[in-house]
Design an enzyme around this catalytic site. Sequence first.
Site, short mmCIF file in Angstrom:
data_model
loop_
_atom_site.label_atom_id
_atom_site.label_comp_id
_atom_site.label_asym_id
_atom_site.label_seq_id
_atom_site.Cartn_x
_atom_site.Cartn_y
_atom_site.Cartn_z
N HIS A 52 -2.14 -12.79 26.55
CA HIS A 52 -1.70 -12.68 25.16
C HIS A 52 -0.94 -11.38 24.95
CE1 HIS A 52 -5.48 -10.44 24.94
NE2 HIS A 52 -5.17 -10.03 23.73
N HIS A 54 -1.13 -8.58 23.06
CA HIS A 54 -1.60 -7.25 22.63
C HIS A 54 -1.25 -6.17 23.66
CE1 HIS A 54 -4.77 -9.09 19.71
NE2 HIS A 54 -3.57 -8.95 19.15
N ASP A 56 -2.72 -3.59 24.84
CA ASP A 56 -3.66 -3.18 25.90
C ASP A 56 -3.68 -4.21 27.04
OD1 ASP A 56 -5.07 -4.85 23.94
OD2 ASP A 56 -6.91 -4.40 25.03
N HIS A 57 -2.89 -5.29 26.89
CA HIS A 57 -2.79 -6.31 27.95
C HIS A 57 -1.38 -6.40 28.52
CE1 HIS A 57 -6.78 -8.21 26.92
NE2 HIS A 57 -6.57 -7.37 25.91
N HIS A 108 -8.02 -15.69 19.07
CA HIS A 108 -7.83 -14.23 19.04
C HIS A 108 -6.38 -13.94 18.67
CE1 HIS A 108 -8.32 -10.05 20.20
NE2 HIS A 108 -7.34 -10.15 21.08
N ASP A 130 -8.94 -12.04 25.99
CA ASP A 130 -9.83 -11.64 24.90
C ASP A 130 -10.36 -12.85 24.13
OD1 ASP A 130 -9.40 -9.01 25.55
OD2 ASP A 130 -8.18 -8.54 23.80
N HIS A 168 -12.59 -7.03 28.70
CA HIS A 168 -13.23 -5.82 28.18
C HIS A 168 -14.71 -5.75 28.58
CE1 HIS A 168 -10.00 -4.44 25.38
NE2 HIS A 168 -9.73 -5.74 25.30
FE FE Z 1 -7.81 -6.53 24.50
ZN ZN Z 2 -6.42 -8.68 22.46
#
Ligand code: FE
Ligand code: ZN
Length: 256
Positions: A52, A54, A56-57, A108, A130, A168
Amino acid sequence: MFLIPVSAFADNYLWLLHDGKRALVVDPGDAAPVLQALQDAHLQLESILVTHHHADHTGGIDALRRATGAQVYGPATETIPKPFKALREGEILHTLGLVFQVLDVPGHTAGHIAFYTPEMDGAPLLFCGDTLFSGGCGRLFEGSPAQMLSSLDKLAALPGATRVCCAHEYTLGNLRFARAVEPDNKDLAAFELDCLELRRQGKPTLPSSIGKEVLINPFLRTRQAGIMAAVHRFDASTHDDTTVFAALRQWKNQFK
Ligand code: FE
Ligand code: ZN
């Protein structure tokens, strides 16, 4: 094959899978720890799998592509750094001699996908980003409770032996909430002790398994009578699968 959770930021795992020569990485939010891991084990990065959009990915995608020439695969309906091969449910991805199926798991984010292979060293393997966490699930940033429930149902229906690689290390916090929801769940109590010991030793609690999650994860257990009753005490308006799931997610959001 070697399956390694590369740590990044506060609690992300950038999953690295390799055969001693070639590697894939999932959701590289940061390039530096991945490049280090590749260098340490003398690996060629073949593929970058993205669940996805985001940051942090996705934050390390450009640098990794530039440094290694790896092919990027990502969700067809989300914006991630181009160029990438756009995937949606039903499509297949071949890499490292493995065959990954793409699953749509919105909730998400609206276009979130997961990567599932029925066979890697004798058991199935899932990269779920996530969507599913050990003992919990992702927050509903873009999707509805009904969408997330159906995504989690899809993952819960995978074989129990499926190793679940979440993005995570949220397990202990999730289990503390799970215990508040299901205080009499003995599998949950035993799993929490195992995870506390792993964290005490500085080890990841992941991968989990689908078989374990269906026993301990309240978000996969919203049709259990005990959970429905507990959620009803939190929100007396709950009356079906979707409203129970939505209220459980709300309860978790405000749980301290
Ligand atoms: Fe994340
Ligand atoms: Zn995420």
